[in-house]
Design a protein around this motif. Structure first.
Motif, PDB file in Angstrom:
ATOM      1  N   ILE A  88       0.841  -1.203   0.000  1.00  0.00           N
ATOM      2  CA  ILE A  88       0.000   0.000   0.000  1.00  0.00           C
ATOM      3  C   ILE A  88       0.872   1.247   0.000  1.00  0.00           C
ATOM      4  CG2 ILE A  88      -1.647   1.329   1.393  1.00  0.00           C
ATOM      5  CD1 ILE A  88      -2.853  -1.391   2.248  1.00  0.00           C
ATOM      6  N   TYR A  89       1.936   1.243   0.800  1.00  0.00           N
ATOM      7  CA  TYR A  89       2.844   2.395   0.828  1.00  0.00           C
ATOM      8  C   TYR A  89       3.522   2.595  -0.535  1.00  0.00           C
ATOM      9  CZ  TYR A  89       2.523   3.411   5.787  1.00  0.00           C
ATOM     10  OH  TYR A  89       2.084   3.796   7.017  1.00  0.00           O
ATOM     11  N   LEU A  90       3.868   1.516  -1.208  1.00  0.00           N
ATOM     12  CA  LEU A  90       4.461   1.640  -2.537  1.00  0.00           C
ATOM     13  C   LEU A  90       3.461   2.256  -3.512  1.00  0.00           C
ATOM     14  CD1 LEU A  90       6.800   1.055  -4.481  1.00  0.00           C
ATOM     15  CD2 LEU A  90       5.783  -1.200  -4.852  1.00  0.00           C
ATOM     16  N   LEU A  91       2.210   1.804  -3.447  1.00  0.00           N
ATOM     17  CA  LEU A  91       1.171   2.391  -4.299  1.00  0.00           C
ATOM     18  C   LEU A  91       0.932   3.859  -3.952  1.00  0.00           C
ATOM     19  CD1 LEU A  91      -1.375  -0.548  -4.475  1.00  0.00           C
ATOM     20  CD2 LEU A  91       0.163   0.252  -6.277  1.00  0.00           C
ATOM     21  N   TYR A  92       1.000   4.198  -2.680  1.00  0.00           N
ATOM     22  CA  TYR A  92       0.851   5.594  -2.269  1.00  0.00           C
ATOM     23  C   TYR A  92       1.973   6.454  -2.844  1.00  0.00           C
ATOM     24  CZ  TYR A  92      -2.958   4.969   1.100  1.00  0.00           C
ATOM     25  OH  TYR A  92      -4.160   4.748   1.691  1.00  0.00           O
ATOM     26  N   THR A  93       3.184   5.940  -2.838  1.00  0.00           N
ATOM     27  CA  THR A  93       4.315   6.687  -3.390  1.00  0.00           C
ATOM     28  C   THR A  93       4.086   6.953  -4.874  1.00  0.00           C
ATOM     29  OG1 THR A  93       5.808   5.687  -1.781  1.00  0.00           O
ATOM     30  CG2 THR A  93       6.812   6.644  -3.754  1.00  0.00           C
ATOM     31  N   ILE A  94       3.660   5.923  -5.593  1.00  0.00           N
ATOM     32  CA  ILE A  94       3.374   6.092  -7.019  1.00  0.00           C
ATOM     33  C   ILE A  94       2.197   7.041  -7.215  1.00  0.00           C
ATOM     34  CG2 ILE A  94       2.620   4.865  -9.098  1.00  0.00           C
ATOM     35  CD1 ILE A  94       4.178   2.415  -7.969  1.00  0.00           C
ATOM     36  N   GLY A  95       1.169   6.936  -6.374  1.00  0.00           N
ATOM     37  CA  GLY A  95       0.010   7.821  -6.468  1.00  0.00           C
ATOM     38  C   GLY A  95       0.372   9.273  -6.238  1.00  0.00           C
ATOM     39  N   TRP A  96       1.232   9.535  -5.251  1.00  0.00           N
ATOM     40  CA  TRP A  96       1.654  10.916  -5.007  1.00  0.00           C
ATOM     41  C   TRP A  96       2.466  11.442  -6.187  1.00  0.00           C
ATOM     42  CZ3 TRP A  96      -0.183  14.495  -2.114  1.00  0.00           C
ATOM     43  CH2 TRP A  96      -0.805  14.185  -0.914  1.00  0.00           C
ATOM     44  N   LEU A  97       3.277  10.612  -6.785  1.00  0.00           N
ATOM     45  CA  LEU A  97       4.076  11.046  -7.925  1.00  0.00           C
ATOM     46  C   LEU A  97       3.181  11.374  -9.123  1.00  0.00           C
ATOM     47  CD1 LEU A  97       6.892  11.484  -9.148  1.00  0.00           C
ATOM     48  CD2 LEU A  97       6.841   9.083  -9.839  1.00  0.00           C
ATOM     49  N   ILE A  98       2.279  10.471  -9.449  1.00  0.00           N
ATOM     50  CA  ILE A  98       1.399  10.692 -10.599  1.00  0.00           C
ATOM     51  C   ILE A  98       0.460  11.876 -10.335  1.00  0.00           C
ATOM     52  CG2 ILE A  98      -0.498   9.700 -11.939  1.00  0.00           C
ATOM     53  CD1 ILE A  98       0.898   6.984 -11.608  1.00  0.00           C
ATOM     54  N   GLY A  99      -0.172  11.884  -9.166  1.00  0.00           N
ATOM     55  CA  GLY A  99      -1.088  12.975  -8.836  1.00  0.00           C
ATOM     56  C   GLY A  99      -0.395  14.326  -8.795  1.00  0.00           C
ATOM     57  N   GLY A 100       0.810  14.358  -8.244  1.00  0.00           N
ATOM     58  CA  GLY A 100       1.550  15.622  -8.173  1.00  0.00           C
ATOM     59  C   GLY A 100       1.993  16.109  -9.530  1.00  0.00           C
ATOM     60  N   LEU A 101       2.423  15.207 -10.407  1.00  0.00           N
ATOM     61  CA  LEU A 101       2.839  15.621 -11.744  1.00  0.00           C
ATOM     62  C   LEU A 101       1.649  16.075 -12.583  1.00  0.00           C
ATOM     63  CD1 LEU A 101       5.544  12.923 -12.581  1.00  0.00           C
ATOM     64  CD2 LEU A 101       5.894  15.338 -12.008  1.00  0.00           C
ATOM     65  N   ALA A 123       6.221  15.071  -0.821  1.00  0.00           N
ATOM     66  CA  ALA A 123       4.993  14.270  -0.884  1.00  0.00           C
ATOM     67  C   ALA A 123       5.278  12.848  -1.364  1.00  0.00           C
ATOM     68  CB  ALA A 123       3.975  14.945  -1.802  1.00  0.00           C
ATOM     69  N   VAL A 124       6.159  12.706  -2.335  1.00  0.00           N
ATOM     70  CA  VAL A 124       6.494  11.375  -2.843  1.00  0.00           C
ATOM     71  C   VAL A 124       7.287  10.597  -1.800  1.00  0.00           C
ATOM     72  CG1 VAL A 124       7.847  10.164  -4.597  1.00  0.00           C
ATOM     73  CG2 VAL A 124       6.363  12.053  -5.263  1.00  0.00           C
ATOM     74  N   ALA A 125       8.135  11.266  -1.040  1.00  0.00           N
ATOM     75  CA  ALA A 125       8.961  10.585  -0.036  1.00  0.00           C
ATOM     76  C   ALA A 125       8.212  10.296   1.260  1.00  0.00           C
ATOM     77  CB  ALA A 125      10.196  11.424   0.271  1.00  0.00           C
ATOM     78  N   ALA A 126       7.084  10.941   1.487  1.00  0.00           N
ATOM     79  CA  ALA A 126       6.375  10.793   2.761  1.00  0.00           C
ATOM     80  C   ALA A 126       5.985   9.345   3.091  1.00  0.00           C
ATOM     81  CB  ALA A 126       5.149  11.703   2.787  1.00  0.00           C
ATOM     82  N   PRO A 127       5.416   8.574   2.170  1.00  0.00           N
ATOM     83  CA  PRO A 127       5.086   7.183   2.531  1.00  0.00           C
ATOM     84  C   PRO A 127       6.317   6.342   2.882  1.00  0.00           C
ATOM     85  CG  PRO A 127       3.874   7.834   0.560  1.00  0.00           C
ATOM     86  CD  PRO A 127       4.851   8.915   0.853  1.00  0.00           C
TER      87      PRO A 127
END
Length: 170
Positions: A88-101, A123-127
């Motif tokens: 879940i944390y890995l998916l969150y990291t990817i989600g923050w990257l995609i959402g932020g970009l 934001a990407v590093a937070a998870p």
């Protein structure tokens, strides 16, 4: 003959000259019939003395430090839970990257580029940082405390830009 019937079934005439079974170094026989098994002395003599039935050597043996205790490892359930939460944390990291970009195009006129990039990196590093901090700060705690800290991060770190836009540019 007045011997034990269990011993008679497993013995032959002339067995008395056969060597007694021996254990490898550091092993100790326990249970019924253990007195018949020879064990070679271990390298750690004070530990062997504390394992004996004689109370006198055990009293003189030095106390073991807590650092010398062996790590018991994690249970199967905890390993599965850590794998699921880690995913879940890995998916969150990817989600923050995609959402932020995806939000970058609309945010450039409001926020300077350097500030936007810094917040995106955070934001990407937070998870990843939450997972590492939870793991390190709860290493001496019970498993449920560690799992609670990790699940709290799952609740707090939802990648809202990705959830609200669905990964599609607005």
């Amino acid at each position: 003959m007045t011997s034990d019937p269990d011993d008679d079934a497993l013995s032959w005439d002339g067995d008395s000259d056969v060597e007694r079974p021996t254990l490898p170094k550091g092993w100790q026989a326990v249970g019924r019939g253990s007195e018949k098994v020879e064990s070679t002395p271990a390298v750690d003599a004070p530990h062997e003395a504390s394992m004996s039935k004689d109370p006198a050597p055990a009293a003189s043996a030095p106390e073991e430090d807590e650092d010398d205790e062996e790590y018991e490892g994690l249970s199967t359930g905890m390993l599965l839970a850590l794998g699921a939460v880690g995913g879940i944390y890995l998916l969150y990291t990817i989600g923050w990257l995609i959402g932020g970009l995806r939000m970058q195009a609309g945010a450039l006129f409001l926020i300077p580029s350097v500030m936007y990039t810094a917040t995106l990196v955070i934001a990407v590093a937070a998870p990843v940082l939450w997972f590492a901090a939870s793991w390190m700060l709860t290493r001496n705690s019970r498993s449920w405390v560690r799992l609670t800290a990790l699940i709290a991060g799952v609740v707090f770190l939802v990648p809202w830009p990705f959830v609200m836009t669905g990964g599609v540019a607005a």
